[in-house]
Design an enzyme around this catalytic site. Structure first.
Site, PDB file in Angstrom:
ATOM      1  N   ARG A  74      49.533   8.947  93.902  1.00  0.00           N
ATOM      2  CA  ARG A  74      48.191   9.588  93.033  1.00  0.00           C
ATOM      3  C   ARG A  74      48.697   9.880  91.524  1.00  0.00           C
ATOM      4  O   ARG A  74      47.946   9.450  90.661  1.00  0.00           O
ATOM      5  CB  ARG A  74      48.441  11.003  93.664  1.00  0.00           C
ATOM      6  N   CYS A  82      23.357  10.017 104.688  1.00  0.00           N
ATOM      7  CA  CYS A  82      22.661  10.798 105.567  1.00  0.00           C
ATOM      8  C   CYS A  82      23.733  12.073 106.213  1.00  0.00           C
ATOM      9  O   CYS A  82      23.835  11.861 107.375  1.00  0.00           O
ATOM     10  CB  CYS A  82      21.996  10.069 106.553  1.00  0.00           C
ATOM     11  N   TYR A  86      43.162   7.057  96.027  1.00  0.00           N
ATOM     12  CA  TYR A  86      42.547   7.804  97.295  1.00  0.00           C
ATOM     13  C   TYR A  86      41.052   7.827  97.141  1.00  0.00           C
ATOM     14  O   TYR A  86      40.456   8.757  97.506  1.00  0.00           O
ATOM     15  CB  TYR A  86      43.213   9.048  97.669  1.00  0.00           C
ATOM     16  N   GLY A 120      54.301  12.452  96.438  1.00  0.00           N
ATOM     17  CA  GLY A 120      53.632  13.810  96.277  1.00  0.00           C
ATOM     18  C   GLY A 120      53.221  14.647  95.024  1.00  0.00           C
ATOM     19  O   GLY A 120      52.693  15.543  95.046  1.00  0.00           O
ATOM     20  N   ARG A 173      36.940  12.288  99.032  1.00  0.00           N
ATOM     21  CA  ARG A 173      37.894  13.447  98.712  1.00  0.00           C
ATOM     22  C   ARG A 173      37.188  14.764  98.698  1.00  0.00           C
ATOM     23  O   ARG A 173      37.476  15.808  99.320  1.00  0.00           O
ATOM     24  CB  ARG A 173      38.716  13.371  97.711  1.00  0.00           C
ATOM     25  N   GLU A 224      58.376   7.337  95.654  1.00  0.00           N
ATOM     26  CA  GLU A 224      57.061   6.735  96.211  1.00  0.00           C
ATOM     27  C   GLU A 224      55.840   7.270  95.727  1.00  0.00           C
ATOM     28  O   GLU A 224      54.939   7.775  96.488  1.00  0.00           O
ATOM     29  CB  GLU A 224      57.111   6.795  97.813  1.00  0.00           C
ATOM     30  N   PRO A 225      55.724   7.395  94.373  1.00  0.00           N
ATOM     31  CA  PRO A 225      54.634   7.904  93.666  1.00  0.00           C
ATOM     32  C   PRO A 225      53.255   7.096  93.977  1.00  0.00           C
ATOM     33  O   PRO A 225      53.180   5.830  94.281  1.00  0.00           O
ATOM     34  CB  PRO A 225      54.815   8.127  92.309  1.00  0.00           C
ATOM     35  N   TYR A 252      38.312  17.130 101.678  1.00  0.00           N
ATOM     36  CA  TYR A 252      39.288  17.891 101.251  1.00  0.00           C
ATOM     37  C   TYR A 252      38.816  19.142 100.323  1.00  0.00           C
ATOM     38  O   TYR A 252      39.669  20.163  99.826  1.00  0.00           O
ATOM     39  CB  TYR A 252      40.526  17.600 100.522  1.00  0.00           C
TER      40      TYR A 252
END
Ligand code: LLP
Length: 428
Positions: A276, A342, A371, A239, A312, A273-274, A316
């Site tokens: 990113r 498209c 990601y 996170g 992304r 648990e990294p 987001y």
């Protein structure tokens, strides 16, 4: 720490000029700095000390085998969320004792594979899943090591799609259910309780939600111990955010200082648990400008990478910096950087002020190590991009650009398809 910098006006990844890579592999391509990946891993490892514990890299961020091999060689572990990721982690050589398996929807088959492989623990997300892990382990005449994933109901200030530790999210068990679920687990013959897991979400830019979660979780672990349920691993998930634009993210040291403060002298081993934070800054996506066009109210820079390569921004509203591979002095422009797909949602940036590029120029979309390639697709018949690893002044392709044939490799045309056609002809 960065891997991408200009040298005499050209954007380099470490010692490699990104334009020269494009000449060989074409565009779009992802490029990763092996050096930065190693340095970031070492930073996490130092930051974890003196706590006993392991770093389980979240494969979902980027599962490229060559990158995984680097992490394996450093003693890293793996956090997987599917049979496919488990297979990949084992193929890359992660020791099973360093693999954890999370996910709300594990199938019986996936559970069997995990028990068979003798991984460190299954992070179990519901009581029905616990029962299935138990019965599967019993069928195999084994005991499955299990952590329960708890949902501490903490609000992390991030995009709602990537916040996972809130009360209304599908992940984990409610805290109120925790003691009874652990008690149930400890009576099941196929289960060995080893850990407690939580994960608050992704791209979290403050340590406060971790403090809040640990203040709920640690007393609970102590209570469980008093009840005779011995937990070895406290798995705090991943996170930790990164700075995509001007955000300030906590460092791994600041993140883990919180855990050290809250844990004090307790003798738990810690799993992080990294995904990113380990991989994101090490990567960039290189794309070529195809056209500049003007609509009544907007400028568009049309490039050869699209939402199928990097979803992304569309999914987001994520902001990735975009840099020219060759610096130049030209007037600036405010434009949407869009791909060839498209869909109106196919953009890499909106209303971005940048030096006006010309058709043929190349751009780098920054911090796309995590990601990005792992979320890419073949939508619109677009092959997945090539991936390149840089080490010092050398580079190597670590994933070939897909071919058109690759994209159709699993498709079959059975007789049935023809019959259906004849049938529809018959019916006019
Ligand atoms: N552990 C678990 C159980 C997770 O669900 C995740 C990410 C991680 C670890 C790694 O989190 P990280 O350190 O990377 O924040 N596609 C989204 C991110 C989804 C994250 C899902 N879970 C994005 O592009 O922002």
């Amino acid at each position: 720490m960065t891997a991408f910098a200009y040298r005499e006006g050209s954007l380099f990844c470490d010692e490699v000029d990104l334009v020269s890579v494009a000449a060989e592999v074409g565009t779009p391509y992802f490029v990763y700095s092996g050096r930065l990946l190693i340095e970031t891993f070492v930073q996490f490892r130092r930051a974890l000390k003196p706590l006993p514990g392991i770093i389980c890299y979240a494969l979902k961020a980027n599962g490229n085998l060559a990158l995984l091999k680097i992490l394996v060689s450093l003693g890293c572990g793996a956090d997987v969320v599917s049979g496919g990721e488990l297979y990949r982690a084992l193929k890359a050589g992660f020791p099973p004792s360093h693999i954890v398996f999370a996910g709300v929807g594990k199938t019986e088959e996936e559970i069997r594979w995990a028990i068979d492989a003798d991984i460190r623990q299954l992070n179990v997300e519901s009581v029905p899943e616990l029962e299935l892990v138990n019965s599967t382990a019993q069928k195999l005449q084994r005991q499955a090591r299990v952590a329960l994933r708890l949902n501490p109901d903490v609000r992390a200030d991030t995009h709602p799609y990537v916040a996972t530790g809130r009360g209304d999210s599908k992940f984990g068990l409610d805290l109120a259910e925790a003691v009874s679920a652990y008690q149930r687990a400890s009576t099941l013959p196929g289960i060995q309780v080893t850990g407690l897991h939580f994960h608050l979400g992704s791209q979290i830019l403050s340590t406060a939600p971790y403090v809040e979660a640990l203040k709920k979780i640690i007393p609970l672990m102590e209570e469980l111990r008093r009840k005779g349920i011995m937990i070895r691993d406290l798995d705090i998930g991943g996170g930790l955010g990164i700075s995509y634009n001007k955000e300030v993210a906590p460092s791994p040291e600041q993140w883990l200082a919180v855990v050290k403060d809250e844990l004090q002298r307790l003798d738990y081993s810690v799993i992080i648990e990294p995904g990113r934070a380990l991989m994101g800054p090490a990567g960039a996506l290189v794309t070529r400008v195809l056209y500049l066009k003007k609509a009544s109210t907007k400028n568009f820079i049309v490039v050869d990478a699209g939402m199928n390569d990097l979803v992304r921004p569309s999914l987001y509203g994520a902001m990735h910096q975009i840099l020219p591979l060759r610096e130049k002095t030209a007037p600036s422009i405010v434009a949407d950087v869009v791909g060839p797909v498209c869909e109106t949602a196919d953009f890499l940036a909106r209303d971005r002020e940048m030096v006006r590029p010309a058709a043929g120029d190349m751009l780098a979309v920054m911090k796309t190590g995590a990601y990005s390639a792992s979320m890419s697709s073949n939508y619109n018949g677009r092959p997945r991009a090539a991936e390149v690893l840089v080490f010092g002044h050398r580079y190597a392709v670590i994933r070939k650009r897909e071919s058109f044939e690759d994209m159709m490799a699993n498709e079959l045309i059975p007789g049935l398809a023809l019959e259906a056609r004849l049938d529809s002809k018959k019916n006019g």
